[in-house]
Design an enzyme around this catalytic site. Structure first.
Site, PDB file in Angstrom:
ATOM      1  N   ARG A  35       0.091 -18.813  -5.852  1.00  0.00           N
ATOM      2  CA  ARG A  35       0.803 -19.471  -6.961  1.00  0.00           C
ATOM      3  C   ARG A  35       0.273 -20.887  -7.169  1.00  0.00           C
ATOM      4  O   ARG A  35       0.629 -21.815  -6.455  1.00  0.00           O
ATOM      5  CB  ARG A  35       2.316 -19.455  -6.689  1.00  0.00           C
ATOM      6  CG  ARG A  35       2.914 -18.066  -6.897  1.00  0.00           C
ATOM      7  CD  ARG A  35       4.320 -17.952  -6.404  1.00  0.00           C
ATOM      8  NE  ARG A  35       4.412 -17.961  -4.948  1.00  0.00           N
ATOM      9  CZ  ARG A  35       5.556 -17.846  -4.266  1.00  0.00           C
ATOM     10  NH1 ARG A  35       6.690 -17.741  -4.914  1.00  0.00           N
ATOM     11  NH2 ARG A  35       5.549 -17.854  -2.947  1.00  0.00           N
ATOM     12  N   ASP A  59      -6.224 -15.096  -2.981  1.00  0.00           N
ATOM     13  CA  ASP A  59      -5.401 -14.035  -2.411  1.00  0.00           C
ATOM     14  C   ASP A  59      -6.047 -13.620  -1.089  1.00  0.00           C
ATOM     15  O   ASP A  59      -7.212 -13.179  -1.088  1.00  0.00           O
ATOM     16  CB  ASP A  59      -5.375 -12.864  -3.412  1.00  0.00           C
ATOM     17  CG  ASP A  59      -4.477 -11.719  -2.976  1.00  0.00           C
ATOM     18  OD1 ASP A  59      -4.299 -11.520  -1.757  1.00  0.00           O
ATOM     19  OD2 ASP A  59      -3.976 -11.003  -3.859  1.00  0.00           O
ATOM     20  N   VAL A  60      -5.338 -13.750   0.016  1.00  0.00           N
ATOM     21  CA  VAL A  60      -5.957 -13.456   1.329  1.00  0.00           C
ATOM     22  C   VAL A  60      -6.372 -11.991   1.466  1.00  0.00           C
ATOM     23  O   VAL A  60      -7.156 -11.656   2.348  1.00  0.00           O
ATOM     24  CB  VAL A  60      -5.055 -13.822   2.540  1.00  0.00           C
ATOM     25  CG1 VAL A  60      -4.870 -15.315   2.677  1.00  0.00           C
ATOM     26  CG2 VAL A  60      -3.732 -13.083   2.515  1.00  0.00           C
ATOM     27  N   TYR A 152       6.023  -3.163   8.944  1.00  0.00           N
ATOM     28  CA  TYR A 152       6.018  -4.621   9.142  1.00  0.00           C
ATOM     29  C   TYR A 152       5.871  -4.936  10.637  1.00  0.00           C
ATOM     30  O   TYR A 152       5.038  -5.774  11.025  1.00  0.00           O
ATOM     31  CB  TYR A 152       7.292  -5.259   8.579  1.00  0.00           C
ATOM     32  CG  TYR A 152       7.329  -6.762   8.797  1.00  0.00           C
ATOM     33  CD1 TYR A 152       6.417  -7.596   8.155  1.00  0.00           C
ATOM     34  CD2 TYR A 152       8.258  -7.344   9.666  1.00  0.00           C
ATOM     35  CE1 TYR A 152       6.426  -8.971   8.371  1.00  0.00           C
ATOM     36  CE2 TYR A 152       8.282  -8.716   9.884  1.00  0.00           C
ATOM     37  CZ  TYR A 152       7.359  -9.536   9.234  1.00  0.00           C
ATOM     38  OH  TYR A 152       7.363 -10.890   9.456  1.00  0.00           O
ATOM     39  N   LYS A 156       2.830  -6.978  12.696  1.00  0.00           N
ATOM     40  CA  LYS A 156       3.045  -8.167  13.537  1.00  0.00           C
ATOM     41  C   LYS A 156       2.673  -7.888  14.993  1.00  0.00           C
ATOM     42  O   LYS A 156       2.244  -8.794  15.709  1.00  0.00           O
ATOM     43  CB  LYS A 156       4.479  -8.675  13.377  1.00  0.00           C
ATOM     44  CG  LYS A 156       4.745  -9.260  11.985  1.00  0.00           C
ATOM     45  CD  LYS A 156       3.833 -10.468  11.688  1.00  0.00           C
ATOM     46  CE  LYS A 156       4.113 -11.120  10.350  1.00  0.00           C
ATOM     47  NZ  LYS A 156       3.310 -12.343  10.118  1.00  0.00           N
ATOM     48  N   VAL A 185      14.293 -16.506   9.864  1.00  0.00           N
ATOM     49  CA  VAL A 185      14.090 -17.808   9.230  1.00  0.00           C
ATOM     50  C   VAL A 185      14.429 -17.637   7.755  1.00  0.00           C
ATOM     51  O   VAL A 185      13.853 -16.753   7.094  1.00  0.00           O
ATOM     52  CB  VAL A 185      12.616 -18.264   9.325  1.00  0.00           C
ATOM     53  CG1 VAL A 185      12.472 -19.705   8.853  1.00  0.00           C
ATOM     54  CG2 VAL A 185      12.045 -18.081  10.730  1.00  0.00           C
TER      55      VAL A 185
HETATM   56  P1  NDP Z   1       7.726 -16.963   2.258  1.00  0.00           P
HETATM   57  O1  NDP Z   1       7.843 -15.729   1.427  1.00  0.00           O
HETATM   58  O2  NDP Z   1       8.627 -18.099   1.955  1.00  0.00           O
HETATM   59  O3  NDP Z   1       6.212 -17.468   2.265  1.00  0.00           O
HETATM   60  C1  NDP Z   1       5.142 -16.570   2.353  1.00  0.00           C
HETATM   61  C2  NDP Z   1       3.847 -17.288   1.983  1.00  0.00           C
HETATM   62  O4  NDP Z   1       2.761 -16.340   2.127  1.00  0.00           O
HETATM   63  C3  NDP Z   1       3.849 -17.775   0.547  1.00  0.00           C
HETATM   64  O5  NDP Z   1       3.296 -19.066   0.505  1.00  0.00           O
HETATM   65  C4  NDP Z   1       2.927 -16.796  -0.169  1.00  0.00           C
HETATM   66  O6  NDP Z   1       2.218 -17.460  -1.201  1.00  0.00           O
HETATM   67  C5  NDP Z   1       1.967 -16.409   0.965  1.00  0.00           C
HETATM   68  N1  NDP Z   1       1.315 -15.141   0.677  1.00  0.00           N
HETATM   69  C6  NDP Z   1       1.898 -13.907   0.627  1.00  0.00           C
HETATM   70  N2  NDP Z   1       0.986 -12.989   0.253  1.00  0.00           N
HETATM   71  C7  NDP Z   1      -0.179 -13.663   0.053  1.00  0.00           C
HETATM   72  C8  NDP Z   1      -1.481 -13.272  -0.360  1.00  0.00           C
HETATM   73  N3  NDP Z   1      -1.783 -12.000  -0.637  1.00  0.00           N
HETATM   74  N4  NDP Z   1      -2.445 -14.216  -0.464  1.00  0.00           N
HETATM   75  C9  NDP Z   1      -2.154 -15.505  -0.190  1.00  0.00           C
HETATM   76  N5  NDP Z   1      -0.962 -15.937   0.215  1.00  0.00           N
HETATM   77  C10 NDP Z   1       0.024 -15.026   0.327  1.00  0.00           C
HETATM   78  O7  NDP Z   1       7.964 -16.462   3.763  1.00  0.00           O
HETATM   79  P2  NDP Z   1       7.890 -17.225   5.181  1.00  0.00           P
HETATM   80  O8  NDP Z   1       7.540 -18.641   5.029  1.00  0.00           O
HETATM   81  O9  NDP Z   1       9.116 -16.868   5.924  1.00  0.00           O
HETATM   82  O10 NDP Z   1       6.683 -16.417   5.841  1.00  0.00           O
HETATM   83  C11 NDP Z   1       5.549 -17.023   6.431  1.00  0.00           C
HETATM   84  C12 NDP Z   1       5.088 -16.181   7.603  1.00  0.00           C
HETATM   85  O11 NDP Z   1       6.102 -16.172   8.603  1.00  0.00           O
HETATM   86  C13 NDP Z   1       4.815 -14.708   7.281  1.00  0.00           C
HETATM   87  O12 NDP Z   1       3.642 -14.314   7.957  1.00  0.00           O
HETATM   88  C14 NDP Z   1       6.036 -13.990   7.849  1.00  0.00           C
HETATM   89  O13 NDP Z   1       5.749 -12.666   8.193  1.00  0.00           O
HETATM   90  C15 NDP Z   1       6.306 -14.846   9.049  1.00  0.00           C
HETATM   91  N6  NDP Z   1       7.655 -14.763   9.606  1.00  0.00           N
HETATM   92  C16 NDP Z   1       8.749 -14.986   8.819  1.00  0.00           C
HETATM   93  C17 NDP Z   1      10.023 -14.892   9.370  1.00  0.00           C
HETATM   94  C18 NDP Z   1      11.250 -15.029   8.537  1.00  0.00           C
HETATM   95  O14 NDP Z   1      12.328 -14.574   8.980  1.00  0.00           O
HETATM   96  N7  NDP Z   1      11.191 -15.688   7.386  1.00  0.00           N
HETATM   97  C19 NDP Z   1      10.209 -14.608  10.798  1.00  0.00           C
HETATM   98  C20 NDP Z   1       8.993 -14.367  11.521  1.00  0.00           C
HETATM   99  C21 NDP Z   1       7.774 -14.487  10.946  1.00  0.00           C
HETATM  100  P3  NDP Z   1       1.908 -16.859  -2.656  1.00  0.00           P
HETATM  101  O15 NDP Z   1       2.986 -15.867  -2.979  1.00  0.00           O
HETATM  102  O16 NDP Z   1       1.901 -18.067  -3.552  1.00  0.00           O
HETATM  103  O17 NDP Z   1       0.553 -16.250  -2.527  1.00  0.00           O
HETATM  104  C1  8X3 Z   2      10.674 -11.709  10.264  1.00  0.00           C
HETATM  105  C2  8X3 Z   2      11.785 -11.556  11.250  1.00  0.00           C
HETATM  106  O1  8X3 Z   2      13.519  -9.970  12.180  1.00  0.00           O
HETATM  107  O2  8X3 Z   2      13.053  -9.839   9.775  1.00  0.00           O
HETATM  108  O3  8X3 Z   2       9.441 -11.517  10.853  1.00  0.00           O
HETATM  109  O4  8X3 Z   2      11.464  -8.993  11.371  1.00  0.00           O
HETATM  110  S1  8X3 Z   2      12.464 -10.014  11.133  1.00  0.00           S
END
Ligand code: NDP
Ligand code: 8X3
Length: 251
Positions: A35, A59-60, A152, A156, A185
């Site tokens: 974004r 896009d990763v 998922y 992980k 989170v």
């Molecule tokens: P958000 O959805 O708030 O953020 C996710 C980020 O990943 C965004 O900035 C998004 O950016 C980016 N992203 C997603 N897909 C792509 C893509 N194809 N290319 C580039 N960027 C991408 O979630 P979180 O901050 O919570 O998540 C961050 C990480 O933490 C993730 O790996 C998630 O699995 C992990 N995590 C989260 C937890 C939770 O409970 N929230 C717990 C444990 C781990 P954009 O859409 O702009 O591309």
């Molecule tokens: C995100 C935490 O518990 O939704 O990775 O899998 S959980």
């Protein structure tokens, strides 16, 4: 000269908070995400904190986009000290027998392949300088499984394994690898998982206090500011109200 941190998924949640805290701590930042407007807004906020910033919009999941963005880095931006592999997502909560193939592809392509493409492009730059730190954002879902978590959790678990693999492959190159495994989170994570259903997303955290993106950012900042001889290998960080993937205290 400031150290440089490269953060994937900086447009929201954990990545965004980490970028802002790293700027405050004296890092210059390469911030990435799909974004573009959000990246530009974050770049402005980072500038206001007197840090230098380079937004990269890709896009990763697209190997060629990742490779080109990193190959085209110029000057000091090639000297990446810290890579935070954070971009990731969960999509859906279907049991395996009802799984939606497109959801599976999105999770596998982002959480595993995207992390690999980014690491493959940046690790050689770190190796050339014989220094670096890779922080992989895994999850409690990489340590345990729970109903509907199937693919998922598998992605992980793969991140958890890759953190160990990277640590052994890059030992001789003096590169640290930190695996961070958070529990719940509250970010945009559940909104993405429930495909925009904000009520379902809010229910995930009902009656309990989840972690915030800033809690995880603080943990990342602690890990990346240890002395050169210290590496935090694996950090599990949970809300006090969550014992494991299944036991959550709601009041
Ligand atoms: P958000 O959805 O708030 O953020 C996710 C980020 O990943 C965004 O900035 C998004 O950016 C980016 N992203 C997603 N897909 C792509 C893509 N194809 N290319 C580039 N960027 C991408 O979630 P979180 O901050 O919570 O998540 C961050 C990480 O933490 C993730 O790996 C998630 O699995 C992990 N995590 C989260 C937890 C939770 O409970 N929230 C717990 C444990 C781990 P954009 O859409 O702009 O591309
Ligand atoms: C995100 C935490 O518990 O939704 O990775 O899998 S959980």
């Amino acid at each position: 000269m400031n150290k440089i941190a490269f953060i994937t998924g900086a447009t929201s949640g954990i990545g965004q908070a980490t970028a802002l805290k790293a700027a405050e701590a004296g890092f210059d930042l390469i911030i990435t995400g799909r974004r573009k407007e959000r990246l530009e807004q974050l770049a402005k906020e980072i500038h206001e904190k007197n840090a230098d910033v380079l937004p990269l919009n890709f896009d990763v999941r697209q190997a060629e986009q990742v490779r080109q963005a990193i190959d085209n880095l110029e000057g000091k931006w090639r000297n990446i000290d810290v890579l935070v592999n954070n971009a990731g997502l969960a999509v859906g909560v279907s049991p395996i027998q009802d799984g939606i193939l497109d959801d599976w592809e999105r999770m596998i392509d982002t959480n595993i392949k995207g992390l690999l493409y980014t690491t493959r492009a940046i690790a050689p730059l770190m190796i050339a300088r014989h220094t670096g730190h890779i922080v992989n954002i895994a999850s409690i879902a990489g340590k345990e499984v729970y109903p509907g978590g199937n693919v998922y959790c598998a992605t992980k678990h793969a991140v958890d394994a890759l953190s160990k693999a990277m640590r052994t492959d890059m030992l001789k190159h003096n590169i640290k690898v930190t695996n961070i495994a958070p529990g719940m989170v509250e970010t945009e994570f559940s909104i993405v998982r429930y495909k925009g259903d904000t009520e379902a997303a809010a229910n995930v955290y009902k009656g309990m206090t989840p972690l915030t993106n800033e809690d995880i950012a603080d943990t990342i900042l602690f890990a990346i500011t240890r002395p050169a001889h210290v590496c935090l290998n694996d950090i599990v960080i949970m809300p006090t109200a969550q014992a494991n993937s299944r036991d959550v205290l709601r009041q």
